[in-house]
Design a protein around this motif. Structure first.
Motif, PDB file in Angstrom:
ATOM      1  N   SER A 150       0.835  -1.201   0.000  1.00 30.97           N
ATOM      2  CA  SER A 150       0.000   0.000   0.000  1.00 30.97           C
ATOM      3  C   SER A 150       0.865   1.245   0.000  1.00 30.97           C
ATOM      4  O   SER A 150       2.027   1.229   0.419  1.00 30.97           O
ATOM      5  N   GLY A 151       0.284   2.340  -0.477  1.00 35.21           N
ATOM      6  CA  GLY A 151       0.936   3.638  -0.475  1.00 35.21           C
ATOM      7  C   GLY A 151      -0.086   4.708  -0.134  1.00 35.21           C
ATOM      8  O   GLY A 151      -1.264   4.586  -0.490  1.00 35.21           O
ATOM      9  N   GLN A 152       0.353   5.742   0.566  1.00 33.16           N
ATOM     10  CA  GLN A 152      -0.595   6.776   1.007  1.00 33.16           C
ATOM     11  C   GLN A 152       0.131   8.083   1.275  1.00 33.16           C
ATOM     12  O   GLN A 152       1.225   8.095   1.839  1.00 33.16           O
ATOM     13  N   SER A 153      -0.466   9.171   0.844  1.00 35.62           N
ATOM     14  CA  SER A 153       0.005  10.494   1.240  1.00 35.62           C
ATOM     15  C   SER A 153      -0.638  10.820   2.572  1.00 35.62           C
ATOM     16  O   SER A 153      -1.864  10.747   2.714  1.00 35.62           O
ATOM     17  N   VAL A 154       0.167  11.164   3.545  1.00 37.12           N
ATOM     18  CA  VAL A 154      -0.343  11.388   4.900  1.00 37.12           C
ATOM     19  C   VAL A 154      -0.737  12.847   5.050  1.00 37.12           C
ATOM     20  O   VAL A 154       0.093  13.746   4.917  1.00 37.12           O
ATOM     21  N   GLY A 155      -2.002  13.081   5.331  1.00 40.87           N
ATOM     22  CA  GLY A 155      -2.481  14.437   5.580  1.00 40.87           C
ATOM     23  C   GLY A 155      -2.401  14.748   7.064  1.00 40.87           C
ATOM     24  O   GLY A 155      -3.022  14.071   7.870  1.00 40.87           O
ATOM     25  N   LEU A 156      -1.632  15.746   7.417  1.00 40.80           N
ATOM     26  CA  LEU A 156      -1.473  16.111   8.819  1.00 40.80           C
ATOM     27  C   LEU A 156      -2.114  17.464   9.102  1.00 40.80           C
ATOM     28  O   LEU A 156      -2.295  18.281   8.202  1.00 40.80           O
ATOM     29  N   LYS A 157      -2.423  17.701  10.347  1.00 43.06           N
ATOM     30  CA  LYS A 157      -2.929  19.000  10.753  1.00 43.06           C
ATOM     31  C   LYS A 157      -1.798  20.016  10.679  1.00 43.06           C
ATOM     32  O   LYS A 157      -0.625  19.666  10.661  1.00 43.06           O
ATOM     33  N   ALA A 158      -2.151  21.290  10.659  1.00 40.76           N
ATOM     34  CA  ALA A 158      -1.156  22.342  10.484  1.00 40.76           C
ATOM     35  C   ALA A 158      -0.061  22.279  11.546  1.00 40.76           C
ATOM     36  O   ALA A 158       1.122  22.386  11.249  1.00 40.76           O
ATOM     37  N   ASN A 159      -0.441  22.108  12.802  1.00 37.99           N
ATOM     38  CA  ASN A 159       0.564  22.084  13.867  1.00 37.99           C
ATOM     39  C   ASN A 159       1.429  20.826  13.776  1.00 37.99           C
ATOM     40  O   ASN A 159       2.613  20.828  14.115  1.00 37.99           O
ATOM     41  N   GLU A 160       0.859  19.710  13.298  1.00 37.46           N
ATOM     42  CA  GLU A 160       1.632  18.481  13.133  1.00 37.46           C
ATOM     43  C   GLU A 160       2.627  18.628  11.990  1.00 37.46           C
ATOM     44  O   GLU A 160       3.764  18.192  12.075  1.00 37.46           O
ATOM     45  N   GLN A 161       2.187  19.252  10.912  1.00 38.10           N
ATOM     46  CA  GLN A 161       3.078  19.462   9.768  1.00 38.10           C
ATOM     47  C   GLN A 161       4.270  20.304  10.187  1.00 38.10           C
ATOM     48  O   GLN A 161       5.403  20.033   9.810  1.00 38.10           O
ATOM     49  N   LEU A 162       4.034  21.308  11.003  1.00 39.65           N
ATOM     50  CA  LEU A 162       5.109  22.160  11.475  1.00 39.65           C
ATOM     51  C   LEU A 162       6.092  21.371  12.346  1.00 39.65           C
ATOM     52  O   LEU A 162       7.298  21.480  12.205  1.00 39.65           O
TER      53      LEU A 162
END
Length: 294
Positions: A150-162
Protein backbone atom coordinates in the motif's frame (compact mmCIF):
# COMPACT_ATOMS: atom_id res chain seq x y z
CA UNK A 1 37.33 -36.58 -7.41
CA UNK A 2 39.79 -34.55 -9.50
CA UNK A 3 38.52 -31.57 -11.45
CA UNK A 4 38.16 -32.18 -15.18
CA UNK A 5 37.50 -28.74 -16.68
CA UNK A 6 40.70 -27.31 -18.17
CA UNK A 7 39.93 -23.87 -16.70
CA UNK A 8 40.10 -25.31 -13.17
CA UNK A 9 42.14 -28.53 -13.35
CA UNK A 10 45.51 -26.88 -13.93
CA UNK A 11 45.28 -24.74 -10.79
CA UNK A 12 46.55 -26.37 -7.59
CA UNK A 13 44.53 -24.19 -5.19
CA UNK A 14 41.28 -24.98 -7.01
CA UNK A 15 42.08 -28.71 -7.00
CA UNK A 16 42.70 -28.47 -3.26
CA UNK A 17 39.45 -26.53 -2.76
CA UNK A 18 37.60 -29.38 -4.50
CA UNK A 19 38.57 -31.61 -1.57
CA UNK A 20 38.26 -28.87 1.09
CA UNK A 21 42.00 -28.77 1.67
CA UNK A 22 41.64 -25.87 2.09
CA UNK A 23 38.46 -24.23 0.84
CA UNK A 24 38.62 -20.72 -0.61
CA UNK A 25 36.94 -17.93 1.28
CA UNK A 26 36.79 -14.20 1.90
CA UNK A 27 40.09 -12.28 2.06
CA UNK A 28 41.86 -14.83 -0.15
CA UNK A 29 43.90 -13.27 -2.96
CA UNK A 30 45.48 -14.81 -6.04
CA UNK A 31 45.12 -16.03 -9.63
CA UNK A 32 42.85 -18.87 -8.49
CA UNK A 33 40.34 -16.30 -7.22
CA UNK A 34 40.50 -14.52 -10.60
CA UNK A 35 39.65 -17.84 -12.29
CA UNK A 36 36.60 -18.18 -10.06
CA UNK A 37 35.53 -14.60 -10.75
CA UNK A 38 35.81 -15.18 -14.50
CA UNK A 39 33.75 -18.36 -14.12
CA UNK A 40 30.93 -16.42 -12.49
CA UNK A 41 31.13 -13.79 -15.25
CA UNK A 42 30.88 -16.52 -17.89
CA UNK A 43 27.82 -17.87 -16.10
CA UNK A 44 26.14 -14.47 -16.47
CA UNK A 45 26.82 -13.00 -13.03
CA UNK A 46 28.06 -9.40 -12.97
CA UNK A 47 31.38 -8.69 -11.25
CA UNK A 48 31.42 -4.93 -11.75
CA UNK A 49 33.53 -4.11 -8.70
CA UNK A 50 36.08 -6.86 -9.28
CA UNK A 51 36.55 -5.89 -12.94
CA UNK A 52 36.53 -2.12 -12.46
CA UNK A 53 40.15 -1.81 -13.61
CA UNK A 54 40.03 -4.49 -16.29
CA UNK A 55 40.31 -8.29 -15.87
CA UNK A 56 39.10 -9.92 -12.62
CA UNK A 57 41.26 -8.63 -9.77
CA UNK A 58 41.70 -11.93 -7.93
CA UNK A 59 40.52 -10.44 -4.61
CA UNK A 60 37.92 -12.48 -2.71
CA UNK A 61 36.06 -9.51 -1.27
CA UNK A 62 32.43 -8.76 -0.54
CA UNK A 63 31.27 -8.88 -4.16
CA UNK A 64 32.89 -12.25 -4.80
CA UNK A 65 31.49 -13.68 -1.56
CA UNK A 66 28.04 -12.46 -2.58
CA UNK A 67 28.33 -14.10 -6.01
CA UNK A 68 29.44 -17.39 -4.46
CA UNK A 69 26.38 -17.27 -2.17
CA UNK A 70 24.10 -16.54 -5.12
CA UNK A 71 25.65 -19.35 -7.19
CA UNK A 72 25.12 -21.76 -4.31
CA UNK A 73 21.51 -20.66 -3.88
CA UNK A 74 20.76 -21.06 -7.58
CA UNK A 75 22.30 -24.53 -7.79
CA UNK A 76 20.91 -26.02 -4.58
CA UNK A 77 24.15 -25.99 -2.59
CA UNK A 78 24.79 -24.96 1.02
CA UNK A 79 24.80 -21.17 1.05
CA UNK A 80 27.94 -20.32 3.00
CA UNK A 81 29.86 -18.12 0.53
CA UNK A 82 32.83 -20.50 0.71
CA UNK A 83 34.25 -22.32 -2.32
CA UNK A 84 34.78 -25.92 -1.30
CA UNK A 85 33.98 -29.40 -2.62
CA UNK A 86 30.33 -28.80 -3.52
CA UNK A 87 30.86 -25.46 -5.22
CA UNK A 88 33.94 -26.56 -7.18
CA UNK A 89 32.22 -29.77 -8.28
CA UNK A 90 29.22 -27.82 -9.58
CA UNK A 91 31.43 -25.25 -11.35
CA UNK A 92 33.40 -28.10 -12.93
CA UNK A 93 30.12 -29.60 -14.16
CA UNK A 94 28.65 -26.36 -15.53
CA UNK A 95 31.88 -25.16 -17.19
CA UNK A 96 33.50 -28.28 -18.71
CA UNK A 97 35.55 -26.28 -21.22
CA UNK A 98 37.34 -22.95 -21.52
CA UNK A 99 34.47 -21.70 -23.67
CA UNK A 100 30.96 -20.55 -22.75
CA UNK A 101 28.77 -22.77 -20.55
CA UNK A 102 26.75 -25.42 -22.43
CA UNK A 103 23.59 -24.48 -20.52
CA UNK A 104 22.45 -21.42 -18.57
CA UNK A 105 22.65 -21.12 -14.81
CA UNK A 106 19.35 -21.99 -13.07
CA UNK A 107 17.24 -18.85 -12.45
CA UNK A 108 16.92 -17.21 -9.06
CA UNK A 109 13.97 -18.63 -7.14
CA UNK A 110 12.08 -16.23 -4.87
CA UNK A 111 12.03 -18.12 -1.57
CA UNK A 112 10.93 -15.34 0.79
CA UNK A 113 8.70 -12.26 0.73
CA UNK A 114 9.04 -8.89 2.44
CA UNK A 115 5.91 -6.75 2.70
CA UNK A 116 6.25 -2.96 2.83
CA UNK A 117 3.84 -0.02 3.06
CA UNK A 118 4.79 3.53 2.03
CA UNK A 119 3.50 6.66 3.77
CA UNK A 120 4.54 10.12 2.52
CA UNK A 121 4.23 13.61 3.98
CA UNK A 122 6.71 15.18 1.53
CA UNK A 123 7.90 14.70 -2.05
CA UNK A 124 11.32 13.01 -1.84
CA UNK A 125 14.29 14.04 -4.00
CA UNK A 126 14.52 10.40 -5.14
CA UNK A 127 10.94 9.28 -5.90
CA UNK A 128 9.40 6.63 -3.68
CA UNK A 129 8.98 4.12 -6.49
CA UNK A 130 12.55 4.63 -7.68
CA UNK A 131 13.79 3.72 -4.21
CA UNK A 132 11.34 0.82 -4.09
CA UNK A 133 12.66 -0.57 -7.41
CA UNK A 134 16.26 -0.29 -6.19
CA UNK A 135 15.32 -2.18 -3.02
CA UNK A 136 13.54 -4.86 -5.03
CA UNK A 137 16.61 -5.31 -7.25
CA UNK A 138 18.96 -5.60 -4.27
CA UNK A 139 16.93 -8.23 -2.43
CA UNK A 140 15.89 -10.15 -5.55
CA UNK A 141 19.54 -11.19 -5.94
CA UNK A 142 19.06 -13.32 -2.85
CA UNK A 143 15.60 -14.72 -3.57
CA UNK A 144 13.70 -12.13 -1.52
CA UNK A 145 10.62 -10.62 -3.18
CA UNK A 146 9.80 -7.10 -1.94
CA UNK A 147 6.08 -6.40 -2.23
CA UNK A 148 4.61 -2.93 -1.81
CA UNK A 149 1.17 -3.59 -0.34
CA UNK A 150 0.00 0.00 0.00
CA UNK A 151 0.94 3.64 -0.48
CA UNK A 152 -0.59 6.78 1.01
CA UNK A 153 0.00 10.49 1.24
CA UNK A 154 -0.34 11.39 4.90
CA UNK A 155 -2.48 14.44 5.58
CA UNK A 156 -1.47 16.11 8.82
CA UNK A 157 -2.93 19.00 10.75
CA UNK A 158 -1.16 22.34 10.48
CA UNK A 159 0.56 22.08 13.87
CA UNK A 160 1.63 18.48 13.13
CA UNK A 161 3.08 19.46 9.77
CA UNK A 162 5.11 22.16 11.48
CA UNK A 163 6.39 19.76 14.11
CA UNK A 164 7.45 17.24 11.50
CA UNK A 165 9.29 19.68 9.25
CA UNK A 166 12.35 18.49 11.14
CA UNK A 167 11.93 15.10 12.79
CA UNK A 168 14.25 15.34 15.75
CA UNK A 169 15.71 12.22 17.34
CA UNK A 170 18.95 10.36 17.83
CA UNK A 171 17.85 7.42 15.64
CA UNK A 172 18.47 4.94 18.43
CA UNK A 173 17.01 1.47 18.33
CA UNK A 174 13.80 0.95 20.30
CA UNK A 175 13.78 4.66 21.23
CA UNK A 176 11.79 7.27 19.36
CA UNK A 177 11.17 10.97 19.88
CA UNK A 178 7.69 12.42 20.21
CA UNK A 179 7.91 13.63 16.61
CA UNK A 180 8.99 10.21 15.39
CA UNK A 181 6.12 8.66 17.31
CA UNK A 182 3.71 11.14 15.73
CA UNK A 183 4.97 10.27 12.26
CA UNK A 184 4.85 6.54 12.89
CA UNK A 185 1.25 6.74 14.10
CA UNK A 186 0.18 8.76 11.06
CA UNK A 187 -1.50 7.21 8.06
CA UNK A 188 -3.80 4.23 7.78
CA UNK A 189 -2.79 1.06 9.60
CA UNK A 190 -5.41 -0.97 7.77
CA UNK A 191 -3.96 -4.14 6.26
CA UNK A 192 -0.53 -3.48 7.81
CA UNK A 193 0.54 -6.79 9.30
CA UNK A 194 2.58 -7.03 12.53
CA UNK A 195 5.71 -8.07 10.60
CA UNK A 196 5.24 -5.71 7.63
CA UNK A 197 7.66 -2.77 7.38
CA UNK A 198 6.19 0.73 7.04
CA UNK A 199 8.33 3.30 5.25
CA UNK A 200 7.65 6.95 6.17
CA UNK A 201 8.92 9.73 3.89
CA UNK A 202 9.41 12.80 6.09
CA UNK A 203 10.87 16.19 5.17
CA UNK A 204 14.13 16.57 7.09
CA UNK A 205 15.56 14.16 9.64
CA UNK A 206 17.91 15.63 12.22
CA UNK A 207 19.67 14.27 15.26
CA UNK A 208 19.61 16.27 18.48
CA UNK A 209 23.16 17.41 17.76
CA UNK A 210 21.91 19.09 14.58
CA UNK A 211 23.32 16.53 12.13
CA UNK A 212 20.95 15.71 9.28
CA UNK A 213 20.27 12.13 8.24
CA UNK A 214 19.17 10.46 5.02
CA UNK A 215 17.17 7.89 6.94
CA UNK A 216 16.55 6.31 10.31
CA UNK A 217 15.50 2.79 11.32
CA UNK A 218 14.68 3.59 14.97
CA UNK A 219 11.24 2.21 15.77
CA UNK A 220 9.23 0.65 18.61
CA UNK A 221 9.92 -3.11 18.78
CA UNK A 222 6.33 -3.99 17.92
CA UNK A 223 6.11 -1.66 14.89
CA UNK A 224 8.76 -2.36 12.20
CA UNK A 225 9.24 1.00 10.46
CA UNK A 226 11.81 3.32 8.94
CA UNK A 227 11.92 7.01 8.10
CA UNK A 228 13.40 8.45 4.91
CA UNK A 229 14.29 12.13 4.57
CA UNK A 230 12.79 13.81 1.51
CA UNK A 231 16.25 15.32 1.01
CA UNK A 232 17.98 11.91 0.75
CA UNK A 233 19.99 11.65 -2.49
CA UNK A 234 21.14 8.03 -2.26
CA UNK A 235 18.82 5.74 -4.24
CA UNK A 236 19.54 2.91 -1.80
CA UNK A 237 18.31 4.82 1.28
CA UNK A 238 15.06 2.88 1.61
CA UNK A 239 16.79 -0.46 1.06
CA UNK A 240 19.53 0.48 3.55
CA UNK A 241 17.13 1.49 6.33
CA UNK A 242 14.80 -1.48 5.78
CA UNK A 243 17.85 -3.74 5.92
CA UNK A 244 18.65 -2.28 9.36
CA UNK A 245 15.23 -3.51 10.49
CA UNK A 246 15.89 -6.98 9.05
CA UNK A 247 19.33 -7.18 10.67
CA UNK A 248 18.00 -6.10 14.06
CA UNK A 249 19.43 -3.89 16.78
CA UNK A 250 22.08 -6.36 17.97
CA UNK A 251 23.78 -7.02 14.62
CA UNK A 252 27.37 -5.82 14.28
CA UNK A 253 28.99 -4.16 12.54
CA UNK A 254 26.12 -1.77 11.90
CA UNK A 255 27.93 -0.30 8.87
CA UNK A 256 30.86 -1.61 6.82
CA UNK A 257 33.72 0.02 4.92
CA UNK A 258 32.72 -1.38 1.53
CA UNK A 259 31.09 1.32 -0.56
CA UNK A 260 29.25 -1.22 -2.76
CA UNK A 261 27.77 -3.07 0.23
CA UNK A 262 24.19 -2.01 0.97
CA UNK A 263 25.12 -1.32 4.58
CA UNK A 264 28.14 0.85 3.76
CA UNK A 265 29.18 3.76 5.96
CA UNK A 266 29.65 6.05 2.95
CA UNK A 267 27.00 8.72 2.18
CA UNK A 268 26.26 7.08 -1.18
CA UNK A 269 26.33 3.35 -1.91
CA UNK A 270 28.15 2.59 -5.17
CA UNK A 271 26.79 -0.94 -5.71
CA UNK A 272 24.64 -1.38 -8.80
CA UNK A 273 22.93 -3.31 -7.44
CA UNK A 274 24.40 -3.20 -3.96
CA UNK A 275 25.44 -6.51 -2.45
CA UNK A 276 25.25 -8.08 1.00
CA UNK A 277 27.72 -10.30 2.82
CA UNK A 278 27.04 -13.82 4.07
CA UNK A 279 26.90 -12.80 7.76
CA UNK A 280 24.36 -10.12 6.86
CA UNK A 281 22.32 -12.56 4.77
CA UNK A 282 22.27 -15.17 7.53
CA UNK A 283 20.79 -12.63 9.94
CA UNK A 284 18.34 -11.24 7.37
CA UNK A 285 16.89 -14.67 6.63
CA UNK A 286 16.25 -15.13 10.36
CA UNK A 287 14.15 -11.94 10.53
CA UNK A 288 10.50 -12.27 11.46
CA UNK A 289 9.74 -9.73 8.71
CA UNK A 290 10.56 -12.26 6.00
CA UNK A 291 7.78 -14.66 5.05
CA UNK A 292 8.74 -17.96 3.43
CA UNK A 293 7.01 -18.47 0.10
CA UNK A 294 5.28 -21.85 0.03
Amino acid sequence: MALKSPRFASNRQLQQAAVNSPSIMRNTVGPHVAILQQAFIDLGMDMNLSTKKGPPDGIFGGETESRVWQFQARTGLVRDGIVGHGTMTKLDELLPTLGPPPRPLPPIVMSHKLNVHMRSIAMPAVPEFTQLKVMQDVFAQYGIQVVNLSGQSVGLKANEQLALTVVDGDCQWDQVSDEQRLLETSGSKQFVGPNDVTVYFATVLREKNGKTLQGCAGHPPSQPAVMIASTAVDKTTMAHEVCHVLLGSSFAPVHVNEDANLMCAAPVCTGNPAFLGVAQLNRIFASKCLVKIA
